[in-house]
Design an enzyme around this catalytic site. Structure first.
Site, PDB file in Angstrom:
ATOM      1  N   ASP A 109       0.850  -1.189   0.000  1.00  0.00           N
ATOM      2  CA  ASP A 109       0.000   0.000   0.000  1.00  0.00           C
ATOM      3  C   ASP A 109       0.887   1.241   0.000  1.00  0.00           C
ATOM      4  OD1 ASP A 109      -2.126   1.722   0.148  1.00  0.00           O
ATOM      5  OD2 ASP A 109      -2.671   1.236   2.212  1.00  0.00           O
ATOM      6  N   VAL A 111       3.874   3.545   2.452  1.00  0.00           N
ATOM      7  CA  VAL A 111       4.769   3.513   3.608  1.00  0.00           C
ATOM      8  C   VAL A 111       4.105   4.222   4.788  1.00  0.00           C
ATOM      9  CG1 VAL A 111       6.966   4.373   4.507  1.00  0.00           C
ATOM     10  CG2 VAL A 111       6.865   3.354   2.226  1.00  0.00           C
ATOM     11  N   GLY A 113       1.958   2.578   6.937  1.00  0.00           N
ATOM     12  CA  GLY A 113       0.919   1.700   7.451  1.00  0.00           C
ATOM     13  C   GLY A 113      -0.270   2.425   8.035  1.00  0.00           C
ATOM     14  N   LYS A 124      -4.183  12.520  15.639  1.00  0.00           N
ATOM     15  CA  LYS A 124      -3.592  13.525  16.527  1.00  0.00           C
ATOM     16  C   LYS A 124      -3.747  14.929  15.948  1.00  0.00           C
ATOM     17  CE  LYS A 124      -3.018  10.305  19.071  1.00  0.00           C
ATOM     18  NZ  LYS A 124      -3.783   9.497  18.141  1.00  0.00           N
ATOM     19  N   THR A 219       2.616  -6.880   9.023  1.00  0.00           N
ATOM     20  CA  THR A 219       1.524  -6.440   8.144  1.00  0.00           C
ATOM     21  C   THR A 219       0.424  -5.662   8.853  1.00  0.00           C
ATOM     22  OG1 THR A 219       0.655  -8.693   8.397  1.00  0.00           O
ATOM     23  CG2 THR A 219       1.879  -8.205   6.383  1.00  0.00           C
ATOM     24  N   TYR A 259      -9.971   3.214  23.153  1.00  0.00           N
ATOM     25  CA  TYR A 259      -9.137   4.342  22.721  1.00  0.00           C
ATOM     26  C   TYR A 259      -9.759   5.081  21.537  1.00  0.00           C
ATOM     27  CZ  TYR A 259      -5.417   2.080  25.416  1.00  0.00           C
ATOM     28  OH  TYR A 259      -4.668   1.523  26.406  1.00  0.00           O
ATOM     29  N   GLY A 381     -12.387  -1.958  17.846  1.00  0.00           N
ATOM     30  CA  GLY A 381     -11.042  -2.509  17.893  1.00  0.00           C
ATOM     31  C   GLY A 381     -10.456  -2.767  16.522  1.00  0.00           C
ATOM     32  N   LEU A 434      -0.193  -1.790  19.543  1.00  0.00           N
ATOM     33  CA  LEU A 434       0.209  -0.394  19.582  1.00  0.00           C
ATOM     34  C   LEU A 434       1.386  -0.220  18.644  1.00  0.00           C
ATOM     35  CD1 LEU A 434       0.104   0.155  23.451  1.00  0.00           C
ATOM     36  CD2 LEU A 434      -1.558   1.033  21.794  1.00  0.00           C
ATOM     37  N   HIS A 563      11.446  22.438  38.574  1.00  0.00           N
ATOM     38  CA  HIS A 563      10.278  23.094  39.159  1.00  0.00           C
ATOM     39  C   HIS A 563      10.101  24.479  38.523  1.00  0.00           C
ATOM     40  CE1 HIS A 563       7.368  24.356  42.168  1.00  0.00           C
ATOM     41  NE2 HIS A 563       8.051  25.496  42.279  1.00  0.00           N
TER      42      HIS A 563
END
Length: 678
Positions: A109, A111, A113, A124, A219, A259, A381, A434, A563
């Protein structure tokens, strides 16, 4: 046009998202390796102090034959061939070249994935927009910061272009990074035709056959769609379609609250129009129908159900994969105040105009409710993409589509034997679905094929959900930890800190959040860390690295954090752990100097290194210094158990004041039953 959304029979949803296939870990400091990685049955120590590992039963048998599919070639075109150029394949390819391997990667397909093109990356981009929109739309938040902002708006196509452009840029970066170091990118669908042999090519063209000493399957996966649901890409969609943002539905049903579902609910509720929602004919969670009058009053509109998102979850609780306490807080912040309603223990039955969803009880199949929504997102999922790989040519049978592998990602055939020189990483093996886990697995495999045994500890791999605020985690949830503790006979403790006590979070007016630590009080082992709050996805890595390196709470609580930063949330979390005693490499003493008069109260820890050899238990002196001029040393003698012997330590006291009104020292021994003399 009516879309179809139905279940013809009970459907089993893969439960591999954030699932761990591991047993109890062995505590090998700074390596993060698990007991089953070595097949360890005995740990022995030689006279030199080195640990010897007994590896009886370590490996499965390697297949002596691969059937009638030919013999391995005597020479190879490549040292390593990777089938799949997603994040996992890319990570493996870069590491392979670094190790000196001649490497090729096959991609049918594009690069990058799923992650780069239809997953992590474009989502994102959308979430970056939704986060800013949510902030600008919050009058209370803006007012608290002293800001005045006019009505915020967005251009849907502009937002979609941002996501698409980001994916294109990252895809180009990945491609160029491989080309620059000499990775051959072979275009076509890869199929294993025999031992160490792969063919690839495009439809309508002659296939090419290449050989390699080692092969990695990478894959990936595709959206999982339960049986009976017909996805049309218009009103019944998966995450692949939703990321294109071709439209923002007024009311969308999201099937699944993991998620994917949570992140898209964040996007849709930030970009959705409440006014349009109010003007539609809707069904409430009670199934009551509200008829909208032609010219409704504002009071009428306000009283109408205005849910932008409706979650449909087959299990009995929302966010079933998260720690229950984090889920409860996240529901209070991410769902309850927003235009979201939900149904749990429910599955969708059918649809109509444009999507009419009949809800049935997941257990009894009894009809519960009917929803008329503008679209339905199937977020149940991911499913492994392993069809057509030619696994039958090497006697490998998938399990629910997943390629069976051992802890070293070596492929296992139908007889339970290892297939020589064949590995599978990422979503295709189902160990942990993941992208960064796939990359870590790929790097681990390359380490193995180049002569260095390596096993990835999946309990050290972090996960994150990029809602606003974010959710992140590493290791076990509290129920998982308690189950493990009960089986193995140890106690666990839980420590928590709030973002409300963090200066940086309060400065951002983002004090809503919680960090949770699950640990063993007997030895300080970190079992799990869960964070809900501002930039939780960035904060989790200190904890995940600690788990990977085998760092104990006794060690990490000494780490210094700038801090004021959000990282101090974890600093406080680790310091809040109580009753931690060391059972091996370190001894600790808690020192409380109380300095009278106008002097401040201080608390310090003295770290005492254990001896290098058990036959000579004399440790090194360790000094703790206070600010100012040094005072004469105070010697502390410790009479430990007979096998430990006598150890002498020195504590140097100092004070910036010219007059010391009073000094008292309280030392609390935190390990074993040693006696203390001061």
């Amino acid at each position: 046009m009516h879309s179809t959304l139905s279940f013809s029979q009970a459907t089993t949803v893969p439960t591999t998202n954030y699932a761990f296939h591991s047993q109890s870990p062995i505590n090998l400091r700074f390596c993060g390796l698990r007991r089953e990685a070595f097949g360890i049955s005995i740990l022995t120590r030689s006279s030199s102090g080195r640990v010897r590992l007994s590896t009886r039963g370590r490996s499965k048998r390697t297949s002596a034959s691969t059937g009638n599919n030919g013999t391995p070639p005597k020479s190879f075109d490549y040292d390593l061939i990777i089938i799949g150029a997603g994040v996992g394949g890319h990570g493996a390819a870069l590491h392979a070249v670094e190790k000196g391997l001649k490497t090729a990667i096959i991609e049918g397909d594009v690069v990058g994935g799923t992650c780069v093109n239809r997953g992590c990356v474009p989502s994102k981009a959308l979430l970056a927009v939704s986060g800013r929109m949510r902030e600008l739309q919050s009058e209370h938040h803006m007012k608290a910061l002293g800001l005045q902002v006019s009505a915020a708006g967005y251009d849907r196509q502009g937002v979609a272009d941002h996501a698409n452009n980001l994916a294109s840029k990252i895809r180009s970066n990945l491609t160029n990074s491989m080309k620059a170091i000499g990775v051959d990118i072979l275009t076509g669908f890869g199929t294993i035709v025999g031992p160490q042999k792969v063919k690839y090519g495009k439809v309508g063209f002659t296939d090419n056959v290449v050989t390699a000493k080692d092969i990695i399957i990478a894959t990936g996966s595709v959206p999982f769609v339960p049986k009976g649901i017909e996805v049309d890409g218009k009103t019944v969609i998966t995450s692949d379609h939703a990321l294109k943002l071709e439209f923002v539905p007024d009311w969308i049903a999201i099937v699944g609250s993991g998620y994917i579902g949570l992140e898209f609910s964040d996007v849709y509720t930030a970009l959705g129009s409440e006014m349009k929602i109010a003007l539609k004919l809707c069904f409430s969670t009670l199934g009551l129908i509200y008829a909208v009058i032609e010219t409704p009053s504002w009071e009428d509109l306000y009283s109408l159900p205005t849910a932008i998102v409706t979650f449909i979850e087959a299990l009995d609780q929302l966010m079933p994969g998260f720690d229950p306490e984090i889920s409860k807080l996240a529901q209070r912040v991410l769902i309850n105040p927003r235009k979201i309603d939900y149904h749990t223990g429910i599955t969708p039955a059918r649809d109509g105009k444009p999507v009419i969803v009949e809800l049935t009880d997941a257990k009894t199949k009894e009809h519960k409710d009917t929803l008329e929504v503008d679209a339905a997102l199937i977020a149940t999922g991911r499913a492994p993409f392993t069809y057509g790989l030619g696994l039958e040519n090497i006697n490998v049978v998938t399990q629910r589509g997943f390629v069976p592998v051992d802890e070293r990602m070596r492929v296992i055939d139908a007889n339970g034997n290892l297939v020589p020189h064949l590995y599978c990483i990422g979503d295709a093996n189902g160990k942990m679905m993941l992208a960064h886990a796939a990359s870590a697995q790929g790097i681990s495999v390359v380490e193995q094929v180049t002569g260095r045994d390596h096993v990835l500890n999946h309990l050290s791999v972090p996960a994150a959900c990029f809602t606003h605020p974010e959710i992140s985690m590493v290791g076990l949830t509290e129920p998982q930890a308690r189950e493990k503790a009960e089986k193995e006979g140890f106690e666990i403790s839980v420590a928590k800190t709030s973002f409300k006590a963090n200066t940086k979070a309060l400065a951002e007016n983002e004090g809503e959040g919680l960090a949770k630590l699950i640990y063993r009080p007997d030895n300080g082992e970190i079992l799990g860390v869960h964070i809900f709050g501002l930039h939780a996805a960035d904060l989790i890595h200190e904890a995940s690295n600690a788990v990977a390196l085998g760092t104990r709470i006794q060690d990490i609580r000494f780490a210094v954090h700038a801090h004021p930063t959000l990282s101090e949330v974890l600093d406080e979390l680790f310091k809040s752990a109580k009753d931690v005693s060391n059972m091996g490499m370190f001894k600790y003493f808690e020192v409380f100097p109380y300095i009278g008069g106008s002097l401040d109260y201080h608390m310090h820890w003295i770290q005492v290194k254990a001896p290098a050899s058990t036959s000579s238990p004399i440790s090194e002196p360790v000094a703790a210094e206070y600010q100012g001029t040094s005072f004469p040393s105070l010697a502390i003698d410790i009479d430990s158990a007979a096998k430990v012997g006598e150890e002498i330590f020195h504590v140097n006291h100092g004070c910036g004041y010219s007059v010391l009104a009073a000094v008292s020292l309280f030392v609390k021994l935190l390990c074993c039953d040693d006696k203390l003399y001061v």
